[in-house]
Scaffold this motif. Sequence first.
Motif, PDB file in Angstrom:
ATOM      1  N   ALA A  83      15.329 -32.092  34.895  1.00  0.00           N
ATOM      2  CA  ALA A  83      14.984 -32.720  33.660  1.00  0.00           C
ATOM      3  C   ALA A  83      13.780 -32.344  32.985  1.00  0.00           C
ATOM      4  O   ALA A  83      13.697 -32.005  31.681  1.00  0.00           O
ATOM      5  CB  ALA A  83      15.295 -34.166  33.700  1.00  0.00           C
ATOM      6  N   ARG A  84      12.823 -32.534  33.777  1.00  0.00           N
ATOM      7  CA  ARG A  84      11.498 -32.059  33.293  1.00  0.00           C
ATOM      8  C   ARG A  84      11.344 -30.508  32.842  1.00  0.00           C
ATOM      9  O   ARG A  84      10.786 -30.329  31.772  1.00  0.00           O
ATOM     10  CB  ARG A  84      10.236 -32.253  34.442  1.00  0.00           C
ATOM     11  N   LEU A  85      11.967 -29.880  33.526  1.00  0.00           N
ATOM     12  CA  LEU A  85      11.834 -28.218  33.381  1.00  0.00           C
ATOM     13  C   LEU A  85      12.611 -27.964  32.149  1.00  0.00           C
ATOM     14  O   LEU A  85      12.225 -27.181  31.488  1.00  0.00           O
ATOM     15  CB  LEU A  85      12.395 -27.476  34.690  1.00  0.00           C
ATOM     16  N   MET A  86      13.941 -28.907  32.072  1.00  0.00           N
ATOM     17  CA  MET A  86      14.531 -28.445  30.627  1.00  0.00           C
ATOM     18  C   MET A  86      13.556 -28.798  29.308  1.00  0.00           C
ATOM     19  O   MET A  86      13.780 -28.140  28.525  1.00  0.00           O
ATOM     20  CB  MET A  86      15.895 -29.201  30.796  1.00  0.00           C
ATOM     21  N   ILE A  87      13.009 -30.048  29.532  1.00  0.00           N
ATOM     22  CA  ILE A  87      12.242 -30.243  28.529  1.00  0.00           C
ATOM     23  C   ILE A  87      11.028 -29.718  28.302  1.00  0.00           C
ATOM     24  O   ILE A  87      10.910 -29.180  27.085  1.00  0.00           O
ATOM     25  CB  ILE A  87      11.562 -31.837  28.668  1.00  0.00           C
ATOM     26  N   LYS A  92      18.653 -26.085  27.764  1.00  0.00           N
ATOM     27  CA  LYS A  92      19.762 -27.019  28.333  1.00  0.00           C
ATOM     28  C   LYS A  92      20.565 -26.518  29.512  1.00  0.00           C
ATOM     29  O   LYS A  92      21.489 -27.190  29.898  1.00  0.00           O
ATOM     30  CB  LYS A  92      20.661 -27.343  27.250  1.00  0.00           C
ATOM     31  N   THR A  93      20.302 -25.416  29.857  1.00  0.00           N
ATOM     32  CA  THR A  93      20.948 -24.566  30.737  1.00  0.00           C
ATOM     33  C   THR A  93      20.113 -23.799  31.761  1.00  0.00           C
ATOM     34  O   THR A  93      19.236 -23.238  30.988  1.00  0.00           O
ATOM     35  CB  THR A  93      22.300 -23.683  30.402  1.00  0.00           C
ATOM     36  N   LEU A  94      19.948 -24.102  33.218  1.00  0.00           N
ATOM     37  CA  LEU A  94      18.948 -23.500  33.929  1.00  0.00           C
ATOM     38  C   LEU A  94      19.840 -22.843  35.031  1.00  0.00           C
ATOM     39  O   LEU A  94      20.656 -23.461  35.721  1.00  0.00           O
ATOM     40  CB  LEU A  94      17.911 -24.455  34.458  1.00  0.00           C
ATOM     41  N   ASP A 109      24.512 -31.453  30.219  1.00  0.00           N
ATOM     42  CA  ASP A 109      25.622 -32.256  30.203  1.00  0.00           C
ATOM     43  C   ASP A 109      25.731 -32.902  31.683  1.00  0.00           C
ATOM     44  O   ASP A 109      26.304 -34.141  31.797  1.00  0.00           O
ATOM     45  CB  ASP A 109      26.776 -31.683  29.521  1.00  0.00           C
ATOM     46  N   ALA A 110      25.676 -31.885  32.812  1.00  0.00           N
ATOM     47  CA  ALA A 110      25.865 -32.392  33.980  1.00  0.00           C
ATOM     48  C   ALA A 110      24.925 -33.436  34.404  1.00  0.00           C
ATOM     49  O   ALA A 110      25.431 -34.434  35.063  1.00  0.00           O
ATOM     50  CB  ALA A 110      26.009 -31.222  34.810  1.00  0.00           C
ATOM     51  N   ILE A 111      23.752 -33.242  33.853  1.00  0.00           N
ATOM     52  CA  ILE A 111      22.760 -34.394  34.210  1.00  0.00           C
ATOM     53  C   ILE A 111      23.037 -35.535  33.748  1.00  0.00           C
ATOM     54  O   ILE A 111      23.040 -36.719  34.213  1.00  0.00           O
ATOM     55  CB  ILE A 111      21.325 -33.837  34.076  1.00  0.00           C
ATOM     56  N   LEU A 112      23.380 -35.616  32.269  1.00  0.00           N
ATOM     57  CA  LEU A 112      23.525 -36.908  31.798  1.00  0.00           C
ATOM     58  C   LEU A 112      24.819 -37.322  32.357  1.00  0.00           C
ATOM     59  O   LEU A 112      24.930 -38.640  32.351  1.00  0.00           O
ATOM     60  CB  LEU A 112      23.806 -36.612  30.246  1.00  0.00           C
ATOM     61  N   ILE A 272      17.623 -36.872  27.854  1.00  0.00           N
ATOM     62  CA  ILE A 272      17.027 -36.333  28.966  1.00  0.00           C
ATOM     63  C   ILE A 272      15.429 -36.442  29.172  1.00  0.00           C
ATOM     64  O   ILE A 272      15.076 -36.735  30.381  1.00  0.00           O
ATOM     65  CB  ILE A 272      17.512 -34.674  28.939  1.00  0.00           C
ATOM     66  N   GLU A 273      14.799 -36.716  28.100  1.00  0.00           N
ATOM     67  CA  GLU A 273      13.285 -36.757  28.201  1.00  0.00           C
ATOM     68  C   GLU A 273      13.279 -38.105  28.894  1.00  0.00           C
ATOM     69  O   GLU A 273      12.041 -38.490  29.476  1.00  0.00           O
ATOM     70  CB  GLU A 273      12.624 -36.554  26.770  1.00  0.00           C
ATOM     71  N   ALA A 274      13.944 -39.043  28.639  1.00  0.00           N
ATOM     72  CA  ALA A 274      13.758 -40.427  29.117  1.00  0.00           C
ATOM     73  C   ALA A 274      13.608 -40.202  30.353  1.00  0.00           C
ATOM     74  O   ALA A 274      12.969 -41.157  31.109  1.00  0.00           O
ATOM     75  CB  ALA A 274      14.991 -41.354  28.479  1.00  0.00           C
ATOM     76  N   LEU A 275      14.314 -39.518  31.189  1.00  0.00           N
ATOM     77  CA  LEU A 275      14.361 -39.383  32.620  1.00  0.00           C
ATOM     78  C   LEU A 275      12.894 -38.899  33.102  1.00  0.00           C
ATOM     79  O   LEU A 275      12.726 -38.918  34.448  1.00  0.00           O
ATOM     80  CB  LEU A 275      15.313 -38.336  33.186  1.00  0.00           C
TER      81      LEU A 275
END
Length: 402
Positions: A83-87, A92-94, A109-112, A272-275
């Motif tokens: 999540a940190r890396l996405m932010i 939104k895809t790694l 979406d998978a993380i959420l 995602i950022e909340a994580l």
Amino acid sequence: MDISEILSTKFTEFDIGTPLSKVAGAFENQELDAVVVTDGDEYRGVVSRRQLASSSNQPSAKVGSQAQHVPTVERTEDVREVARLMIGSDAKTLPVLDEERIFGVVTADAILEAVRPFLDAVTVEDAYSPKLVSTTPEATIGKALNVLRESGIAHLPVIDGDDLVGMVSLYDVIEFTTRGGSKSQGGSSGSFGGRGRSGGSHGGFGAREGDSDRMLDLPVRNLMSDAVVTVRRSAPLDEVVETMFEHEVSSLVVTADQTGDPVGIITKTDVIEALTWERDDRNAVQVFGLDLLEGMDYDDVSALIESVTSKYGEMSVIKTSIELQEHKEQSRGVPLVLARIRLVTDRGYFTADGEGYGATHALRLAANAVERQLLKGKTYGQSKKQSDAESQEHLYGWWLSG
């Protein structure tokens, strides 16, 4: 909790020499967020739906020219770290690598979906953007497009007086101005990959002679979707995620509990950022790839950020995220490094990249770029409030127990 159970081994892949027109056709699959770009068996980057929609390149251009370097992760990577890396990378895809080869991808979406049951303790109030960037039904489509691009957003609420009457997206605008009619040389019938109001494909990738300018002069009301999905400011984030999935949207307009007036917007990126929030130190500097720095340690990095942010008067830095990513390219044995700095402040977001040979050089270039943005006051949105200690304890309990 790691990503081994939520990653997907099914992904869309293109060689660097593939024309962008063919890549655009892949985004007719509305669930596809990004495609992987490779050179033979070697991973080269990704191209996202949003990136392609924003691109002004000719459809005959090769996808390799648009490949974006985003962080890669291992199958056992922690979900919160992903999540940190996405932010940090605004992706939104790694890609998920196994021995330097693409094994699969992990999506926002998978993380959420995985963390949704744990989001009930945090509310929209904690995470949404209180500044609502909007347009009016009478504004031209061209003006709306400029607002979307300059604000770095993909969805623009349409407000008539005090009433929320519609929504227009970056993908709607791009599709609308390029569909139907005769195309310039090099155009094709493939879709840009945008999602129109009907959800279908409306036309081609190529530019239309004369017609595009005319379409940009039409009012937004000709294009906007009448269906706008809203959420109460007091609603929990698990409800936000459920609503987004149910309506297949990536943003919700936030309304005041009592009046129902639109007061902001919340996106999948916000959730995602909340994580990534820390339970203790809100002012911590997060550095991903610290081991790449030569001649600098964590304290040196913190001092660099403080020297940049302290020059501009009353500004409170809530969070600083720094990502360092090493490429294979080298000069005299020194690798090319991408440094990305993202500041969350009470004045909004500031984000900038720096690329140079050696992590220290790249970091200083990124710091210089952030400093220029601070000087100009160029922000990328409003800062978020952080949740209280009790809510964060609930949110993070599953990380610790996992």
